[in-house]
Motif scaffolding. Structure first.
Motif, PDB file in Angstrom:
ATOM      1  N   HIS A  37       0.838  -1.217   0.074  1.00  0.00           N
ATOM      2  CA  HIS A  37       0.073   0.019   0.050  1.00  0.00           C
ATOM      3  C   HIS A  37       0.898   1.205   0.102  1.00  0.00           C
ATOM      4  N   ALA A  38       2.153   1.271   0.429  1.00  0.00           N
ATOM      5  CA  ALA A  38       2.846   2.280   0.455  1.00  0.00           C
ATOM      6  C   ALA A  38       3.622   2.557  -0.810  1.00  0.00           C
ATOM      7  N   GLY A  39       3.655   1.398  -1.730  1.00  0.00           N
ATOM      8  CA  GLY A  39       4.563   1.598  -2.963  1.00  0.00           C
ATOM      9  C   GLY A  39       5.613   0.828  -2.928  1.00  0.00           C
ATOM     10  N   SER A  40       6.145  -0.018  -1.742  1.00  0.00           N
ATOM     11  CA  SER A  40       7.276  -0.476  -1.517  1.00  0.00           C
ATOM     12  C   SER A  40       7.252  -2.028  -1.931  1.00  0.00           C
ATOM     13  N   PRO A  41       8.138  -2.564  -3.017  1.00  0.00           N
ATOM     14  CA  PRO A  41       7.888  -3.713  -3.480  1.00  0.00           C
ATOM     15  C   PRO A  41       8.612  -4.806  -2.416  1.00  0.00           C
ATOM     16  N   SER A  42       8.097  -6.068  -2.123  1.00  0.00           N
ATOM     17  CA  SER A  42       8.417  -7.000  -1.581  1.00  0.00           C
ATOM     18  C   SER A  42       8.164  -8.429  -2.124  1.00  0.00           C
ATOM     19  N   HIS A  43       8.545  -9.415  -1.382  1.00  0.00           N
ATOM     20  CA  HIS A  43       8.208 -10.861  -1.967  1.00  0.00           C
ATOM     21  C   HIS A  43       7.990 -11.842  -0.641  1.00  0.00           C
ATOM     22  N   SER A  44       7.102 -12.741  -0.968  1.00  0.00           N
ATOM     23  CA  SER A  44       7.013 -14.081   0.126  1.00  0.00           C
ATOM     24  C   SER A  44       7.163 -15.233  -0.686  1.00  0.00           C
ATOM     25  N   ALA A  45       7.587 -16.325  -0.068  1.00  0.00           N
ATOM     26  CA  ALA A  45       7.704 -17.286  -0.778  1.00  0.00           C
ATOM     27  C   ALA A  45       6.885 -18.432   0.397  1.00  0.00           C
ATOM     28  N   TYR A  46       6.305 -19.393  -0.011  1.00  0.00           N
ATOM     29  CA  TYR A  46       5.636 -20.382   0.818  1.00  0.00           C
ATOM     30  C   TYR A  46       5.637 -21.745   0.294  1.00  0.00           C
ATOM     31  N   GLY A  47       6.769 -22.001  -0.471  1.00  0.00           N
ATOM     32  CA  GLY A  47       6.783 -23.472  -0.911  1.00  0.00           C
ATOM     33  C   GLY A  47       6.822 -24.351  -0.113  1.00  0.00           C
ATOM     34  N   GLY A  48       7.384 -24.283   1.019  1.00  0.00           N
ATOM     35  CA  GLY A  48       7.452 -25.433   1.945  1.00  0.00           C
ATOM     36  C   GLY A  48       6.348 -25.129   3.083  1.00  0.00           C
ATOM     37  N   ILE A  49       5.749 -24.042   3.348  1.00  0.00           N
ATOM     38  CA  ILE A  49       4.702 -23.982   4.203  1.00  0.00           C
ATOM     39  C   ILE A  49       3.246 -23.968   3.451  1.00  0.00           C
ATOM     40  N   SER A  50       2.655 -24.873   3.517  1.00  0.00           N
ATOM     41  CA  SER A  50       1.523 -24.800   2.837  1.00  0.00           C
ATOM     42  C   SER A  50       0.298 -24.274   3.371  1.00  0.00           C
ATOM     43  N   THR A  51      -0.629 -23.670   2.666  1.00  0.00           N
ATOM     44  CA  THR A  51      -2.051 -23.068   3.109  1.00  0.00           C
ATOM     45  C   THR A  51      -3.196 -23.851   2.912  1.00  0.00           C
ATOM     46  N   SER A  52      -4.448 -23.368   3.167  1.00  0.00           N
ATOM     47  CA  SER A  52      -5.584 -23.930   2.747  1.00  0.00           C
ATOM     48  C   SER A  52      -6.457 -23.321   1.787  1.00  0.00           C
TER      49      SER A  52
END
Length: 186
Positions: free
Chosen positions: A85-100
């Motif tokens: 929301h502030a225009g800052s780039p980021s990334h997250s990886a959840y390859g090993g942590i699964s979600t539903s």
């Protein structure tokens, strides 16, 4: 889809395209904390969907996510790249942590502004025997806590080789508006 064709005598006219590659399978109005739509995927290679103008009874959308075939297991593996929301780039990886489910928003944040949000998503390999379903989405909207406009790009896969028979849109707040459209793509 229609084509401009001749009738054999040189007269032009519109005719349905028997080889149309994209067919609307479902249009669903969203309500409650989960709305599901049944779909038939026979003959299609992929699905294209859009969720737009989701509105809830809360001050914002809260968390919102897609589930396949009602699967609540930890079978959704994903990585996201986003502009917050502030225009800052980021990334997250959840390859090993699964979600539903595949989340449309910044999971756990205050969500998008009600009524001013959308997610365009694609599901690939939906009828390939023994192949996992790949998921790709671009999500955007106004951010309810500030005047920012986050953009979230998700690449993922559903860890199942089952045929897709239904999709559901789920939220942590109660939905009282919005639309899900799903197309089959040959």
């Amino acid at each position: 889809n229609q084509l401009l064709k001749t009738d054999g005598s040189g007269n032009l006219g519109w005719a349905d395209d028997a080889n149309a590659s994209r067919t609307l399978l479902s249009t669903t109005t969203l309500s409650g904390t989960s709305t599901s739509t049944s779909i038939t995927t026979t003959g299609y290679h992929s699905l294209e969907g859009v969720v737009y103008n989701l509105d809830t009874t809360g001050s914002n959308t809260g968390d919102m996510w897609l589930r396949i075939n009602g699967d609540t297991g930890s079978n959704y593996h994903w990585a996201i790249h986003r502009q917050d929301h502030a225009g800052s780039p980021s990334h997250s990886a959840y390859g090993g942590i699964s979600t539903s489910g595949f989340f449309f928003n910044n999971t756990g944040s205050s969500g998008f502004t009600n009524g001013n949000n959308q997610s365009n998503f694609f599901l690939y390999n939906i009828n390939e025997s023994g192949v996992r379903v790949n998921y790709h989405a671009i999500n955007c909207g106004d951010y309810s806590a500030t005047s920012g406009k986050p953009i979230i790009h998700t690449a993922a896969f559903w860890d199942s080789t089952a045929a897709i028979t239904s999709l559901s849109i789920n939220t942590s707040n109660t939905m009282d508006g919005g639309t899900l459209k799903v197309w089959g793509v040959k």
